[in-house]
Design a protein around this motif. Structure first.
Motif, PDB file in Angstrom:
ATOM      1  N   UNK A 180     -12.242  19.937  62.657  1.00  0.00           N
ATOM      2  CA  UNK A 180     -10.822  19.857  62.982  1.00  0.00           C
ATOM      3  C   UNK A 180     -10.146  18.658  62.346  1.00  0.00           C
ATOM      4  N   UNK A 228      -3.505  -1.176  55.970  1.00  0.00           N
ATOM      5  CA  UNK A 228      -2.135  -0.650  55.923  1.00  0.00           C
ATOM      6  C   UNK A 228      -1.160  -1.813  55.869  1.00  0.00           C
ATOM      7  N   UNK A 284      -8.107   5.296  55.861  1.00  0.00           N
ATOM      8  CA  UNK A 284      -8.528   5.679  57.192  1.00  0.00           C
ATOM      9  C   UNK A 284      -8.957   7.130  57.275  1.00  0.00           C
ATOM     10  N   UNK A 338      -2.559  14.429  65.859  1.00  0.00           N
ATOM     11  CA  UNK A 338      -3.540  15.479  65.605  1.00  0.00           C
ATOM     12  C   UNK A 338      -4.907  15.061  66.087  1.00  0.00           C
ATOM     13  N   UNK A 361     -15.960  17.478  66.172  1.00  0.00           N
ATOM     14  CA  UNK A 361     -14.610  17.204  65.684  1.00  0.00           C
ATOM     15  C   UNK A 361     -14.468  17.409  64.192  1.00  0.00           C
ATOM     16  N   UNK A 402     -18.160  13.598  67.295  1.00  0.00           N
ATOM     17  CA  UNK A 402     -17.802  13.624  65.877  1.00  0.00           C
ATOM     18  C   UNK A 402     -18.170  14.954  65.241  1.00  0.00           C
ATOM     19  N   UNK A 455      -7.120  16.844  68.782  1.00  0.00           N
ATOM     20  CA  UNK A 455      -8.495  17.242  68.503  1.00  0.00           C
ATOM     21  C   UNK A 455      -9.406  16.765  69.628  1.00  0.00           C
ATOM     22  N   UNK A 456      -9.191  15.500  70.049  1.00  0.00           N
ATOM     23  CA  UNK A 456      -9.996  14.942  71.129  1.00  0.00           C
ATOM     24  C   UNK A 456      -9.856  15.773  72.392  1.00  0.00           C
ATOM     25  N   UNK A 460      -0.705  12.071  62.162  1.00  0.00           N
ATOM     26  CA  UNK A 460      -2.166  12.099  62.077  1.00  0.00           C
ATOM     27  C   UNK A 460      -2.785  11.721  63.422  1.00  0.00           C
ATOM     28  N   UNK A 465     -15.371   8.560  63.050  1.00  0.00           N
ATOM     29  CA  UNK A 465     -16.277   8.505  61.903  1.00  0.00           C
ATOM     30  C   UNK A 465     -16.941   7.134  61.824  1.00  0.00           C
ATOM     31  N   UNK A 492      -2.378  17.197  56.481  1.00  0.00           N
ATOM     32  CA  UNK A 492      -1.511  16.062  56.341  1.00  0.00           C
ATOM     33  C   UNK A 492      -1.344  15.683  54.881  1.00  0.00           C
ATOM     34  N   UNK A 513      -9.932   0.034  56.998  1.00  0.00           N
ATOM     35  CA  UNK A 513      -8.578   0.588  56.862  1.00  0.00           C
ATOM     36  C   UNK A 513      -7.635  -0.562  56.520  1.00  0.00           C
ATOM     37  N   UNK A 565       4.277   9.880  59.187  1.00  0.00           N
ATOM     38  CA  UNK A 565       3.116  10.628  58.704  1.00  0.00           C
ATOM     39  C   UNK A 565       1.862  10.221  59.446  1.00  0.00           C
ATOM     40  N   UNK A 566       1.670   8.912  59.570  1.00  0.00           N
ATOM     41  CA  UNK A 566       0.423   8.456  60.203  1.00  0.00           C
ATOM     42  C   UNK A 566       0.454   8.724  61.704  1.00  0.00           C
ATOM     43  N   UNK A 592      -6.794   7.135  64.131  1.00  0.00           N
ATOM     44  CA  UNK A 592      -7.412   8.056  63.168  1.00  0.00           C
ATOM     45  C   UNK A 592      -8.574   7.383  62.438  1.00  0.00           C
ATOM     46  N   UNK A 593      -9.668   8.128  62.320  1.00  0.00           N
ATOM     47  CA  UNK A 593     -10.805   7.639  61.533  1.00  0.00           C
ATOM     48  C   UNK A 593     -11.833   6.842  62.313  1.00  0.00           C
ATOM     49  N   UNK A 595       9.093   7.176  56.718  1.00  0.00           N
ATOM     50  CA  UNK A 595       8.462   8.462  56.434  1.00  0.00           C
ATOM     51  C   UNK A 595       6.943   8.308  56.516  1.00  0.00           C
ATOM     52  N   UNK A 596       6.446   7.255  55.852  1.00  0.00           N
ATOM     53  CA  UNK A 596       5.004   7.001  55.841  1.00  0.00           C
ATOM     54  C   UNK A 596       4.459   6.834  57.252  1.00  0.00           C
ATOM     55  N   UNK A 610       3.369   5.029  50.357  1.00  0.00           N
ATOM     56  CA  UNK A 610       2.648   3.963  51.070  1.00  0.00           C
ATOM     57  C   UNK A 610       1.368   3.564  50.344  1.00  0.00           C
TER      58      UNK A 610
END
Lengths: 320, 320, 320
Positions: free
Chosen positions: A261, B174, A287, B307, A258, A255, B311-312, B304, B45, A269, B172, B300-301, B41-42, B296-297, A280
């Motif tokens: 980044x 959604x 998240x 990315x 990370x 983490x 990153x990982x 993410x 953390x 984004x 989270x 977008x995710x 994502x997330x 679109x949404x 949305x």
């Protein structure tokens, strides 16, 4: 044989174990639970707009543990409703706390000495609930320590664990926070109790049931009193938690490496996909919030709660 | 009698049917599932802020099918927890994937050859789960094809179907996307498997169980390998789906005729009721979003997620 | 003995009590329920994007009561699916209402005379459902009036009570409104029916079952017809509700005294914690919205529904 048996504490522990929770301790549990509900932001409005939703929320605060453990064990969720006396007592408490003429009941119960006594009595009921959950699970799943802990925890801290859905009844939805993400003190102490009683029931902890009941009850009562009297919310386990956390979960931190980044990615984004994000809903961003912002959000809502409590107190003073 | 019995494939299918999932295939399932969680994502953390929420999410990824089918059949939700060995294995996997010193386990497992082998092994467990669900439902509801399909699907793709609530554990939410609105490939292939096994169990499909197991397993394994090696996410059913859709659901489209007017109505409403909309939160707008904006949404995710995965990978490279 | 037995109404009530709901009344229930779903904003888009989600939503509209009461009594949630004939009828209805060539079925059913007949038939099924729920609960929990009311209510108005989760299937999430916070007419009338039948079953109400069935059915049918013909949505209980509310829940109002301060606190918080609020999403603000703004939001969505219905009607006219 047992050190505790030689002390006069043995009699005390037997006396405690034979204590009946009904009606005084149950009553204290209902009063403290419903007062805690009333002090949530926005609840007073709901109590005026829809008494039914307010009543249902109150019942979830009072019987949340029974409901959650019923769901987990595939027993009827309506079973707590069939305990007519309990529901009647809780409903009367609900009515008096929210709609009593002159708001007498709430204002009296909110006075520190009385509230302290009631809160301490509520802490006592916790021991009985956790033990009840653990023994129930023990009778169904003989060897499964995990199930015993889960059911004991659910029985004792159910109201907190189903908070998200209790809030939904009142039209409030806060997905970004729950008791697993950020445990409150009652949830933590109940988890510890569930672990202890589960170990005791499976004989890993060489203690008799009534002795453990005494020890756990004294611990919760002393802690609660200390916290209420000093107004501190510092957990007595902070040091242990921190040590465990550092040993187990912070060895290597992908983490840290990370963070930069990920945050950069998030920012990118956000700026590029603003149109989509608006569509949305801001929820979609949950998240991506960093822990820092989450804490900020929570402290914000805590502030709101404090203000609501202050407002309540002011109101009581005016009436007095 | 049966064509398949005459071929040497018969022995192979018997061998496959007698294969034990425990421990190697189960282990592969846990590793791949928890790695999939980690790449959301997330999640990194959350794994730092609350290991407990992270553990609970991992268990839902690993045992989601068992939990969902337990809910649907009114069996105890805690039953999967009573499988101590399974939970222990999954918990060790969770710990190693998230907190292993030097992040060794994740980085090794993320290497393509190993990941391919693990993913293929996970695909094999799917056959067993779907079949387990279908036969369980068959033993309780003799003639109901629909129940058999539902339970088989739930067992095999439970983690995906309860995604919304698994995400809630991590804070989270959604609501605008779920597996019913937009099925992912694993959910689709599991649904097809559930239909096939349900037809086979009720003798509408003249095949023996072990033959169907072989055919279905080979199909899922080949498909998964192809998708991983070519990096394509195109569904092998796209053509069939499109044909069925055009035949059944696009004959008459009141939607086409409506679109203009509905969109106009939405725009009107948005501009006139902006104040109200702000009060009720952007969620209120979810019902009004057009499919286009929804897609679109999502893209977008997805971006993410990409990315985060990048990153990982970068992180792993650094360590290596 | 009984006044009603001396009248010719007695025969009528016996005839009604022996009426079979299957297939005509059930069919009417399916048609009216699925038409109500189709008239929700955003559903036509969902029916094009994901027929499966649309079908699942339709089943929840048709069998919501059975599902909710199954959850409450810890009976298998899939049980309604095992009623093959019912699911088949409902599925055919769903297909015809959403995808019929020329949209014939919807347009015909939407004509006032036919819709009136169908709606009246649906009201008749309510009596059977409520009674079914109450007797089921009576057989399991002998003396618990509350459980009987809860199950009768759930069976009769389940679709409304689980609305939040039905919407989630379609990707819509409106936490700020639910049937407990603001009851719709069908939910109210079902609650009253559940109370009456529970009192009758426990002999507190000195009436025979078939007589109460007749009285309740006539009442619901007459009311529904009046509401559909006059286009009024005024509840027949408005006066009683208002009287009860004023007597019980408005005696003392800490809310009135508080409103100013709470609102001030909210405003303070909003202005000071804007950054945090943006992070946690507008949902966080749900608890702070005043009843006024909530009503505004709802009237906004009602307007949307009206527009959607108008759009539908326009569409039908075009085709005709």
């Amino acid at each position: 044989m047992d050190l505790l048996e030689l002390l006069p504490l043995d009699e005390l522990s037997h006396g405690l174990a034979n204590l009946s929770m009904f009606p005084y301790f149950d009553m204290a549990h209902y009063i403290v639970s419903i007062m805690a509900l009333r002090e949530q932001p926005g609840v007073l409005e709901v109590s005026r707009v829809s008494p039914l939703a307010c009543w249902f929320s109150s019942m979830l605060f009072c019987f949340g543990g029974a409901v959650l453990s019923a769901i987990m064990l595939a027993e009827p969720v309506v079973a707590p409703l069939s305990n007519s006396t309990g529901v009647l007592l809780a409903s009367i408490t609900w009515y008096l706390v929210f709609y009593c003429p002159m708001d007498l009941v709430y204002c009296c119960s909110a006075l520190l000495p009385l509230r302290l006594v009631l809160s301490v009595m509520k802490e006592v009921t916790r021991t009985w609930k956790v033990l009840g959950g653990v023994t129930l699970a023990h009778s169904k799943y003989k060897d499964s320590l995990l199930v015993m802990i889960a059911i004991g925890w659910a029985k004792g801290a159910g109201g907190g664990l189903i908070r998200n859905f209790e809030q939904l009844v009142r039209g409030v939805w806060k997905p970004e926070t729950n008791e697993l993400l950020k445990m409150s003190y009652p949830t933590k102490i109940t988890l510890i109790g569930a672990v202890l009683f589960a170990l005791q029931q499976t004989r890993y902890l060489p203690l008799q049931t009534h002795h453990l009941m005494l020890i756990y009850t004294v611990f919760t009562v002393v802690n609660k009193s200390r916290m209420m009297l000093t107004g501190s919310s510092s957990s007595p386990f902070a040091a242990i938690e921190s040590a465990v956390y550092k040993t187990l979960f912070a060895g290597h931190s992908p983490y840290d490496a990370l963070t930069g980044e990920v945050q950069k990615a998030c920012v990118d984004q956000r700026t590029t996909a603003t149109a989509g994000a608006k569509e949305i809903g801001e929820n979609g961003a949950a998240g991506k919030t960093t822990p820092v912002s989450r804490v900020k959000g929570q402290s914000g809502s805590l502030k709101a709660k404090d203000k609501s409590e202050n407002a309540d107190t002011t109101n009581c003073k005016k009436i007095n």
